[in-house]
Structures are given as C-alpha cells and as structure tokens.
Motif scaffolding. Structure first.
Motif, PDB file in Angstrom:
ATOM      1  N   MET A  67      17.251  17.550 -30.577  1.00 23.56           N
ATOM      2  CA  MET A  67      17.630  18.445 -29.484  1.00 23.56           C
ATOM      3  C   MET A  67      16.581  19.520 -29.225  1.00 23.56           C
ATOM      4  O   MET A  67      16.161  20.231 -30.132  1.00 23.56           O
ATOM      5  N   HIS A  79      21.795  17.126 -20.925  1.00 24.46           N
ATOM      6  CA  HIS A  79      23.132  17.536 -21.343  1.00 24.46           C
ATOM      7  C   HIS A  79      24.173  17.169 -20.289  1.00 24.46           C
ATOM      8  O   HIS A  79      25.266  16.675 -20.600  1.00 24.46           O
ATOM      9  N   GLN A 120      17.508  14.994 -26.687  1.00 27.51           N
ATOM     10  CA  GLN A 120      18.343  15.803 -25.806  1.00 27.51           C
ATOM     11  C   GLN A 120      17.547  16.959 -25.202  1.00 27.51           C
ATOM     12  O   GLN A 120      16.809  17.643 -25.904  1.00 27.51           O
ATOM     13  N   ILE A 163      25.726  17.972 -27.588  1.00 25.85           N
ATOM     14  CA  ILE A 163      26.564  17.302 -26.596  1.00 25.85           C
ATOM     15  C   ILE A 163      27.772  16.713 -27.325  1.00 25.85           C
ATOM     16  O   ILE A 163      27.626  15.759 -28.097  1.00 25.85           O
ATOM     17  N   GLY A 197      20.355  12.108 -32.384  1.00 28.11           N
ATOM     18  CA  GLY A 197      19.594  12.892 -31.418  1.00 28.11           C
ATOM     19  C   GLY A 197      18.660  13.919 -32.035  1.00 28.11           C
ATOM     20  O   GLY A 197      18.874  14.396 -33.148  1.00 28.11           O
ATOM     21  N   HIS A 243      18.007  20.537 -23.091  1.00 24.48           N
ATOM     22  CA  HIS A 243      18.955  21.594 -22.729  1.00 24.48           C
ATOM     23  C   HIS A 243      18.199  22.826 -22.237  1.00 24.48           C
ATOM     24  O   HIS A 243      17.010  22.990 -22.531  1.00 24.48           O
ATOM     25  N   ASN A 292      26.021  13.289 -30.203  1.00 28.02           N
ATOM     26  CA  ASN A 292      24.938  13.900 -30.980  1.00 28.02           C
ATOM     27  C   ASN A 292      24.288  12.976 -31.997  1.00 28.02           C
ATOM     28  O   ASN A 292      23.150  13.234 -32.418  1.00 28.02           O
TER      29      ASN A 292
END
Length: 227
Positions: A98, A141, A30, A89, A96, A32, A93
């Motif tokens: 992140m 995201h 992920q 998210i 994942g 972000h 998730n």
C-alpha cells in the motif's frame, strides 16, 4: 511509545526493494491519497508520526496502515512491515503493498505533480518489476469502496499511462558514467548519515558537493563528536 520512520530517495528505495526477500506473496499494489493531511500540511516525519498515532491510538490498529507514504517533496517514507498485509481496503488487503500519497487529489483541490509524481511512479515501477506484476495489478482504493480515493482528479487511465511512459530521473545509479559515480555514492552516504539534509541532497546530487557543503559536513561531524 514513539516510532521513528525512515525516508528514501528514489534510488535508495530502488536499492532497498531489489535486496528485499519477502515471505509474503505480493499480488497487487494499492494506491491511496490521505485527503487529510493535505500537501500543504506536510511537515516531514512529524506528519508520518501523526498518521501512525491516529491509526494506532484512535483506530486501534497494530501499526500505521500503509507500507509507504509518498510526500510532496518526493521522499518515500517507510511504514507497516512489508511482511504484513496493509490496512487499506476492507476485504481486499491480502497480498497488497500500500502507498499513501500525502494530499487531497479530488478535482479542484491539490494536484499530483513534480517530485511527488516522479516518486510514486518510480516506486510503482520498481515493485512491478520486483514482484513480476503488471499494471493490471495496480488497484485504486475507490475500485472496492464508495470513497473517491486516490482522488477524483486522478483517473486510472492517466495514472497507468504515467507508469508506462513518464520520463523521470534514471533509477539505476550504476548507469551514471564513472566520473559521476563517486559523487552520487558520497552524497547518498552523507544524507543517510544525517550529515546533509534532503534539500542539500537534491541540490547537490547532479552537480557534486560545492565547497560550502564540504565545510558544512565537516562542521556537523565536529559538532557530533563534541556532543
């Protein structure tokens, strides 16, 4: 209760990930941005600790939401246990890892560039290799949310092209010639022991420690022994 966070340079992050043995199955990465704090708000570990306090005290989470935070100076800060899914998210998730990039990367705001861009691209490449993933497994995201995250100034096509093609510092410290090996190992050790700062590390990693730095290290060892 206070919480400490550990920063990694790119080569240190690579070494950490390569020795990792996770029980949890990883199936996506992920991406972000924080939006707030902005790049201009970054103050080292205290910024990461502030996010942790917000996530745990205000939002009531068990830990900081992200596994790693990528700072404007190129440091990659650790976070949530890699054995736990992120809080990134809603509904997406599981499996994942992140990354939270410090900054507001919406159009007209801040720009993802330089050392920070090098760090996120290098870190993503390391994880793709480690967990046998492809660029199709990189998730923004906003793909599963009404948010703009990781910023309208970052398109998926541009980011994936950077992952595939961006030329960054050599990730493998063993690829340096033998004359430079002792230098990198020693400087990495000095940084990990807290005897030189991240700024000193960046200054010296590709040119060796000058005399002033050796004197500074000796003084800091002396000061530590006296304390």
């Amino acid at each position: 209760m206070a919480r400490n966070f550990k920063p990694y340079m790119i080569t240190q992050f690579q070494s950490f990930i390569h020795t990792l043995d996770l029980k949890r199955k990883i199936n996506h990465i992920q991406i972000h941005h924080t939006w707030e704090p902005r790049k201009s708000d970054y103050k080292g570990e205290s910024t990461i600790a502030s996010m942790w306090r917000y996530h745990t005290e205000t939002r009531g989470w068990q830990d900081i939401g992200q596994h790693f935070t990528v700072a404007p100076d190129g440091l990659i800060w650790d976070g949530r246990s890699l054995e736990k899914d992120p809080a990134g998210i809603t509904g997406y998730n599981r499996g994942g890892i992140m990354f939270e990039m410090i900054g507001n990367f919406d159009q007209g705001e801040e720009t993802l560039e330089g050392e920070q861009l090098d760090a996120i691209i290098a870190a993503v490449r390391v994880l793709l290799l480690k967990f046998n993933l492809s660029t199709n497994d990189i998730v923004f995201h906003r793909e599963h949310s009404a948010k703009t995250c990781p910023g309208t100034g970052i398109t998926r096509g541009w980011f994936l092209n950077e992952v595939k093609n961006r030329k960054i510092m050599e990730l493998n410290p063993n690829s340096y010639d033998n004359a430079d090996q002792w230098k990198r190992i020693a400087i990495d050790w000095l940084y990990e022991e807290g005897l030189i700062s991240a700024e000193d590390w960046k200054d010296n990693i590709n040119k060796g420690l000058p005399l002033w730095a050796e004197a500074l290290v000796l003084k800091r060892i002396y000061d530590k022994a006296k304390a």
